[in-house]
Design an enzyme around this catalytic site. Structure first.
Site, short mmCIF file in Angstrom:
data_model
loop_
_atom_site.label_atom_id
_atom_site.label_comp_id
_atom_site.label_asym_id
_atom_site.label_seq_id
_atom_site.Cartn_x
_atom_site.Cartn_y
_atom_site.Cartn_z
CE1 TYR A 175 -4.95 3.43 9.16
CE2 TYR A 175 -5.25 3.79 11.39
CZ TYR A 175 -4.57 3.78 10.12
OH TYR A 175 -3.85 2.50 10.22
CG HIS A 225 -2.13 -0.64 1.07
ND1 HIS A 225 -3.41 -1.11 2.12
CD2 HIS A 225 -2.34 -2.12 0.89
CE1 HIS A 225 -3.75 -2.08 1.52
NE2 HIS A 225 -3.24 -2.52 0.44
N PRO A 260 -3.50 0.64 18.91
CG PRO A 260 -5.52 -1.04 18.32
CD PRO A 260 -4.55 -0.45 19.24
CE1 TYR A 300 -0.93 3.67 9.49
CE2 TYR A 300 0.30 3.17 7.37
CZ TYR A 300 -0.99 3.16 8.30
OH TYR A 300 -1.88 1.66 8.73
CE LYS A 326 4.91 3.27 13.58
NZ LYS A 326 5.11 2.79 11.64
P1 RFL Z 1 3.01 -12.39 21.60
O1 RFL Z 1 2.67 -12.24 19.56
O2 RFL Z 1 2.18 -11.41 22.67
O3 RFL Z 1 3.64 -12.95 21.74
C1 RFL Z 1 3.92 -13.68 23.29
C2 RFL Z 1 3.97 -15.02 23.03
O4 RFL Z 1 3.94 -15.80 24.33
C3 RFL Z 1 3.17 -16.96 24.82
N1 RFL Z 1 3.94 -16.44 26.22
C4 RFL Z 1 4.30 -17.92 26.42
N2 RFL Z 1 4.64 -18.81 26.22
C5 RFL Z 1 5.28 -19.75 27.81
N3 RFL Z 1 5.15 -19.50 28.53
C6 RFL Z 1 4.67 -18.25 28.98
N4 RFL Z 1 4.24 -18.46 30.78
C7 RFL Z 1 3.84 -17.63 28.05
N5 RFL Z 1 2.90 -16.34 28.35
C8 RFL Z 1 2.78 -15.86 26.77
C9 RFL Z 1 1.78 -16.89 24.30
O5 RFL Z 1 1.09 -17.59 24.27
C10 RFL Z 1 2.44 -15.87 23.00
O6 RFL Z 1 2.46 -16.08 21.90
O7 RFL Z 1 4.03 -11.40 21.71
P2 RFL Z 1 5.39 -10.33 20.39
O8 RFL Z 1 5.99 -10.84 19.75
O9 RFL Z 1 6.09 -8.82 21.72
O10 RFL Z 1 4.45 -9.72 19.17
C11 RFL Z 1 4.09 -8.32 19.77
C12 RFL Z 1 2.24 -8.72 19.02
O11 RFL Z 1 1.59 -10.26 18.86
C13 RFL Z 1 1.57 -7.10 18.49
O12 RFL Z 1 2.80 -6.06 19.24
C14 RFL Z 1 0.51 -6.95 17.43
O13 RFL Z 1 -0.27 -7.94 17.42
C15 RFL Z 1 -0.27 -5.49 17.39
N6 RFL Z 1 -0.87 -4.83 16.94
C16 RFL Z 1 -0.77 -4.82 15.24
N7 RFL Z 1 0.72 -4.37 15.74
C17 RFL Z 1 1.63 -4.08 14.65
O14 RFL Z 1 2.67 -4.30 13.83
N8 RFL Z 1 -0.01 -3.54 13.12
C18 RFL Z 1 -1.04 -3.78 13.40
O15 RFL Z 1 -1.52 -3.60 12.08
C19 RFL Z 1 -0.95 -4.39 14.99
N9 RFL Z 1 -2.60 -4.00 14.47
C20 RFL Z 1 -2.47 -5.65 16.60
C21 RFL Z 1 -2.94 -4.77 15.75
C22 RFL Z 1 -2.83 -6.07 18.20
C23 RFL Z 1 -4.03 -6.60 18.17
N10 RFL Z 1 -4.73 -7.00 19.09
C24 RFL Z 1 -5.29 -8.21 19.18
C25 RFL Z 1 -4.14 -6.31 20.15
C26 RFL Z 1 -4.40 -4.85 16.00
C27 RFL Z 1 -5.59 -5.78 17.33
C28 RFL Z 1 -6.53 -6.06 17.51
C1 PHB Z 2 -5.68 -4.26 10.40
O1 PHB Z 2 -5.23 -4.80 9.33
O2 PHB Z 2 -5.69 -5.74 12.04
C2 PHB Z 2 -5.14 -3.39 10.69
C3 PHB Z 2 -4.46 -2.03 10.65
C4 PHB Z 2 -4.28 -1.06 10.80
C5 PHB Z 2 -4.11 -0.91 11.86
C6 PHB Z 2 -4.58 -1.54 13.31
C7 PHB Z 2 -5.13 -2.81 12.44
O3 PHB Z 2 -3.69 1.01 13.01
#
Ligand code: RFL
Ligand code: PHB
Length: 389
Positions: free
Chosen positions: A199, A72, A291, A383, A295
């Protein structure tokens, strides 16, 4: 069991670190509390910065990303019945790629398995010991208590993990902000009505139009922090999305069956420093962003890219400079992302219904960011991700 680097958590941070270490000839074991099936299907982020894409490609993880990821070059900001495009690539020369986090995770697991790497699923770590000299991760696996002995422990276990709480009181400082709202996220079998993300700032609250593929839309709605998903039948979700998104002429939402829906609270959090003794912390285990700036996953990858180089230097000739500088260096990017994510969140959400002054300021900010190339460039470069911070 013994390894060089013991990694807790098979999210993007832990898996990428294990992959990077392998490329440097360093042995690691990843312990993950959930099943492989669960982590490969956990619906999360969707936006990869240019730097994250480059890192995945440069380390041999780019094949499917290049085929299926959607590049994008702009985003749309929609407010006051108008739509404005921020031409990110024109302004910065860089782009983002929309590719689901669970796809990144699948690709990383496949690469680790193909290389003979060890990831133990359904193996929750419950305690750490010996962190000052000879670390041990105590974990459960197949009904037994096990020990993983290692040179270093890296806590990539997310916000609810055990690594950060292991550090004694008084060592870490927490900086935190909570928001009085959450995101209701929907995955729908509906072809995206647009090619770029929208957005939308609306008097009823923020809405985001994103996607996962040419057939699947990903949509989000701002809802109150304590909202119950049971109060959001699909028809109510679509009605609210229509209200907040169908605000410009000749634009309609594509609707389809809802495949998944959930509510995620928004928070900002940084814990400093990101290291104690032989324990290093990375990703959501030490910092959370709302989110809105997309990032979280990108920061997790940036943290472990630093750690990969730092461990490589240590194992090559014992040099500690990069390991010692890890927290300081990583925190520069973390705080840049904190500020950007807070700013995007504050500009786009409905903040305080009782404060019309705030709403007027938001409109003024949105108008400025969509008319001033200088301000738009600031949004765009954050971004797509700043190479240096
Ligand atoms: P994770 O992915 O949470 O992984 C942590 C892992 O540790 C495990 N765990 C354990 N394992 C063994 N022993 C234990 N005691 C443990 N305790 C926990 C868990 O089961 C898990 O598998 O962390 P990590 O690797 O630091 O990654 C971070 C990302 O997952 C997170 O920052 C992103 O998903 C945030 N996020 C977004 N980030 C972006 O860069 N771009 C996006 O568009 C974006 N959109 C989002 C998001 C997060 C969202 N939610 C649901 C929080 C949109 C949403 C809705
Ligand atoms: C997504 O596609 O899940 C998404 C995209 C942009 C954001 C957050 C989540 O800022």
């Amino acid at each position: 069991m013994r390894t060089q680097v013991g990694i807790i958590g098979a999210g993007p941070a832990g898996l990428m670190l294990s992959h990077l270490l392998h490329r440097h000839g360093i042995d690691s074991v990843v312990l993950e509390s959930r099943s492989r099936e669960y982590v490969e299907h956990r619906l999360r982020a969707g936006v990869l910065e240019q730097g994250s894409v480059d890192l995945l490609r440069d380390t041999g993880l780019g094949a499917r990303l290049d085929r299926e990821g959607m590049r994008h070059e702009g985003i749309e900001l929609r407010f006051d019945g108008e739509s404005h495009r921020v031409p990110m690539t024109e302004l910065t020369g860089r782009a983002i790629t929309v590719y689901g986090q669970q796809e990144v995770v699948k690709d990383m697991i496949a690469a680790r398995v193909a290389a003979g790497g060890t990831i133990l699923f359904e193996a929750p770590a419950d305690r750490l010991s010996g962190l000052d000299s000879a670390p041990v991760i105590h974990f459960r696996h197949q009904g037994r208590d096990e020990e993983l002995h290692c040179d270093f422990v890296v806590g990539c276990d997310g916000y609810h993990g055990i690594s950060r709480p292991t550090v004694p009181d008084g060592v870490l400082t927490t900086y935190e902000r909570t928001y009085p709202f959450a995101w209701l996220g929907v995955l729908a079998a509906a072809p995206p009505a647009v090619e770029e993300l929208i957005y939308a700032h609306h008097e009823r609250g923020f809405a985001l139009y994103s996607m996962r593929s040419p057939q699947i839309s990903r949509l989000y709605l701002q809802v109150p922090a304590d909202e119950d998903i049971a109060d959001w039948p699909d028809e109510r979700i679509w009605a609210e999305l229509r209200t907040r998104l169908e605000t410009v002429p000749n634009w309609t939402l594509n609707e389809g069956p809802v495949l998944e829906k959930s509510i995620t609270p928004l928070r900002s959090l940084v814990v400093e420093p990101m290291q104690w003794q032989r324990l290093y912390l990375a990703g959501d285990a030490v910092h959370i962003v709302p989110p809105t700036g997309a990032k979280g996953m990108n920061l997790a990858l940036a943290d472990v890219a630093l750690l990969g180089d730092a461990f490589a230097a240590w194992y090559a000739d014992g040099s500690t400079d990069l390991l010692d500088g890890y927290s300081r260096t990583a925190l520069r990017r973390v705080w840049r992302a904190q500020q950007f994510s807070w700013w995007m969140t504050s500009m786009l959400h409905r903040l305080n219904a009782d404060d019309p002054y705030e709403a007027k300021l938001q409109s003024a900010t949105l108008r400025y960011v969509t008319t001033s190339p200088a301000y738009a460039t600031s949004l765009a470069e954050n971004y797509v991700g700043l190479p240096e911070v």
